[in-house]
Design a protein around this motif. Structure first.
Motif, PDB file in Angstrom:
ATOM      1  N   THR A   1       0.849  -1.186   0.000  1.00  0.00           N
ATOM      2  CA  THR A   1       0.000   0.000   0.000  1.00  0.00           C
ATOM      3  C   THR A   1       0.886   1.237   0.000  1.00  0.00           C
ATOM      4  N   VAL A   2       0.307   2.327  -0.386  1.00  0.00           N
ATOM      5  CA  VAL A   2       0.992   3.609  -0.330  1.00  0.00           C
ATOM      6  C   VAL A   2       0.404   4.357   0.848  1.00  0.00           C
ATOM      7  N   PHE A   3       1.260   4.871   1.702  1.00  0.00           N
ATOM      8  CA  PHE A   3       0.793   5.584   2.886  1.00  0.00           C
ATOM      9  C   PHE A   3       1.250   7.028   2.788  1.00  0.00           C
ATOM     10  N   PHE A   4       0.288   7.952   2.782  1.00  0.00           N
ATOM     11  CA  PHE A   4       0.590   9.379   2.732  1.00  0.00           C
ATOM     12  C   PHE A   4       0.488   9.944   4.133  1.00  0.00           C
ATOM     13  N   GLU A   5       1.585  10.507   4.610  1.00  0.00           N
ATOM     14  CA  GLU A   5       1.558  11.085   5.939  1.00  0.00           C
ATOM     15  C   GLU A   5       0.757  12.379   5.931  1.00  0.00           C
ATOM     16  N   ALA A   6       0.889  13.164   4.897  1.00  0.00           N
ATOM     17  CA  ALA A   6       0.139  14.405   4.764  1.00  0.00           C
ATOM     18  C   ALA A   6      -0.372  14.491   3.326  1.00  0.00           C
ATOM     19  N   PHE A   7      -1.556  15.006   3.186  1.00  0.00           N
ATOM     20  CA  PHE A   7      -2.170  15.089   1.872  1.00  0.00           C
ATOM     21  C   PHE A   7      -2.993  16.365   1.844  1.00  0.00           C
ATOM     22  N   GLY A   8      -2.857  17.133   0.788  1.00  0.00           N
ATOM     23  CA  GLY A   8      -3.617  18.377   0.691  1.00  0.00           C
ATOM     24  C   GLY A   8      -3.766  18.817  -0.746  1.00  0.00           C
ATOM     25  N   ASP A   9      -4.590  19.833  -0.924  1.00  0.00           N
ATOM     26  CA  ASP A   9      -4.770  20.372  -2.274  1.00  0.00           C
ATOM     27  C   ASP A   9      -4.440  21.855  -2.269  1.00  0.00           C
ATOM     28  N   VAL A  10      -3.936  22.334  -3.430  1.00  0.00           N
ATOM     29  CA  VAL A  10      -3.585  23.740  -3.595  1.00  0.00           C
ATOM     30  C   VAL A  10      -4.304  24.242  -4.838  1.00  0.00           C
ATOM     31  N   PRO A  11      -5.328  25.081  -4.662  1.00  0.00           N
ATOM     32  CA  PRO A  11      -6.035  25.616  -5.832  1.00  0.00           C
ATOM     33  C   PRO A  11      -5.187  26.695  -6.524  1.00  0.00           C
ATOM     34  N   ASN A  12      -5.231  26.708  -7.848  1.00  0.00           N
ATOM     35  CA  ASN A  12      -4.539  27.717  -8.650  1.00  0.00           C
ATOM     36  C   ASN A  12      -5.585  28.447  -9.481  1.00  0.00           C
ATOM     37  N   TYR A  13      -5.533  29.803  -9.443  1.00  0.00           N
ATOM     38  CA  TYR A  13      -6.543  30.627 -10.100  1.00  0.00           C
ATOM     39  C   TYR A  13      -5.924  31.395 -11.266  1.00  0.00           C
ATOM     40  N   GLN A  14      -6.741  31.704 -12.262  1.00  0.00           N
ATOM     41  CA  GLN A  14      -6.289  32.515 -13.394  1.00  0.00           C
ATOM     42  C   GLN A  14      -6.086  33.943 -12.911  1.00  0.00           C
ATOM     43  N   LYS A  15      -5.002  34.585 -13.393  1.00  0.00           N
ATOM     44  CA  LYS A  15      -4.671  35.929 -12.919  1.00  0.00           C
ATOM     45  C   LYS A  15      -5.711  36.963 -13.331  1.00  0.00           C
ATOM     46  N   GLY A  16      -6.149  36.887 -14.535  1.00  0.00           N
ATOM     47  CA  GLY A  16      -7.073  37.916 -15.025  1.00  0.00           C
ATOM     48  C   GLY A  16      -8.472  37.789 -14.463  1.00  0.00           C
ATOM     49  N   SER A  17      -9.065  36.612 -14.551  1.00  0.00           N
ATOM     50  CA  SER A  17     -10.467  36.446 -14.161  1.00  0.00           C
ATOM     51  C   SER A  17     -10.641  35.989 -12.716  1.00  0.00           C
ATOM     52  N   GLY A  18      -9.614  35.406 -12.121  1.00  0.00           N
ATOM     53  CA  GLY A  18      -9.721  34.907 -10.757  1.00  0.00           C
ATOM     54  C   GLY A  18     -10.450  33.573 -10.660  1.00  0.00           C
ATOM     55  N   GLN A  19     -10.775  32.991 -11.824  1.00  0.00           N
ATOM     56  CA  GLN A  19     -11.458  31.697 -11.823  1.00  0.00           C
ATOM     57  C   GLN A  19     -10.453  30.575 -11.581  1.00  0.00           C
ATOM     58  N   LEU A  20     -10.977  29.487 -11.049  1.00  0.00           N
ATOM     59  CA  LEU A  20     -10.147  28.321 -10.768  1.00  0.00           C
ATOM     60  C   LEU A  20      -9.604  27.754 -12.071  1.00  0.00           C
ATOM     61  N   ALA A  21      -8.280  27.613 -12.152  1.00  0.00           N
ATOM     62  CA  ALA A  21      -7.642  27.071 -13.341  1.00  0.00           C
ATOM     63  C   ALA A  21      -7.390  25.582 -13.172  1.00  0.00           C
ATOM     64  N   PHE A  22      -6.823  25.188 -12.031  1.00  0.00           N
ATOM     65  CA  PHE A  22      -6.565  23.777 -11.742  1.00  0.00           C
ATOM     66  C   PHE A  22      -6.261  23.638 -10.247  1.00  0.00           C
ATOM     67  N   VAL A  23      -6.260  22.396  -9.780  1.00  0.00           N
ATOM     68  CA  VAL A  23      -5.948  22.091  -8.393  1.00  0.00           C
ATOM     69  C   VAL A  23      -4.757  21.159  -8.381  1.00  0.00           C
ATOM     70  N   GLN A  24      -3.770  21.496  -7.578  1.00  0.00           N
ATOM     71  CA  GLN A  24      -2.588  20.662  -7.442  1.00  0.00           C
ATOM     72  C   GLN A  24      -2.670  19.921  -6.107  1.00  0.00           C
ATOM     73  N   PHE A  25      -2.479  18.587  -6.167  1.00  0.00           N
ATOM     74  CA  PHE A  25      -2.498  17.785  -4.949  1.00  0.00           C
ATOM     75  C   PHE A  25      -1.076  17.607  -4.442  1.00  0.00           C
TER      76      PHE A  25
END
Length: 187
Positions: free
Chosen positions: A161-185
């Motif tokens: 199995t793979v065991f992750f000690e810490a796991f989180g997400d980092v949202p990335n937004y477009q500079k101009g519109s401020g809309q969500l562009a992608f999420v990095q895990f």
């Protein structure tokens, strides 16, 4: 008042004729003691104990006045087997982790031994068992097995199995519109 408690190994039952009684100053009390050894008790030498605690009840609660303990040796003879359990990584190397061994009696699990170093070596009475290994409180491997009289059983608790000690997400937004562009895990 005097309250009695017992200390026994797995598979040994002590029954007292009284568990609690009143004892006058300078008095004495005779008790009948019944010791039962079940077929699941591992052969060996054990210490049995009976503790007596005296207490008085007051308006502010219970006040302990003293205690005493009596011990005795119990030798259990019979058949046994050996169990060797080792937690291993996916590549087969020993690992340091929590390992627990349970005896299965009537569909219920009763803990026989545990180790925080990833290994258990123990003499046991014949019967059915389950061994479990944990990483940070999460069960990662288990194996059920039986041990017969005179048998030596070697169990490898391997986990793939793979065991992750810490796991989180980092949202990335477009500079101009401020809309969500992608999420990095992140892990």
């Amino acid at each position: 008042r005097v309250k009695l408690t017992t200390q026994v190994p797995l598979g040994v039952i002590i029954t007292l004729s009284q568990n609690e009684f009143t004892l006058a100053p300078g008095g004495q009390q005779q008790l009948l003691i019944k010791i039962e050894v079940t077929k699941d008790t591992t052969p060996g030498e054990y210490d049995l104990g009976i503790s007596a605690e005296t207490y008085t009840e007051t308006s502010s609660g219970i006040r302990l006045a003293g205690s005493a303990q009596q011990t005795a040796k119990l030798v259990v003879t019979g058949e046994s087997g050996m169990v060797s359990i080792q937690a291993k990584s996916p590549d087969g190397k020993p690992i340091v982790t929590m390992v627990r061994l349970y005896r299965i009696i009537g569909g219920q699990n009763y803990e026989v031994a545990f180790s925080e170093n990833g290994a258990i070596n123990l003499k046991v009475a014949p019967g059915d068992f389950i061994a479990l290994s944990y990483i940070r409180g999460q069960k990662v491997a288990e194996e059920s097995f039986s041990v017969a009289a005179g048998e030596s059983k070697s169990i490898s608790l391997c986990w793939a199995t793979v065991f992750f000690e810490a796991f989180g997400d980092v949202p990335n937004y477009q500079k101009g519109s401020g809309q969500l562009a992608f999420v990095q895990f992140v892990y």
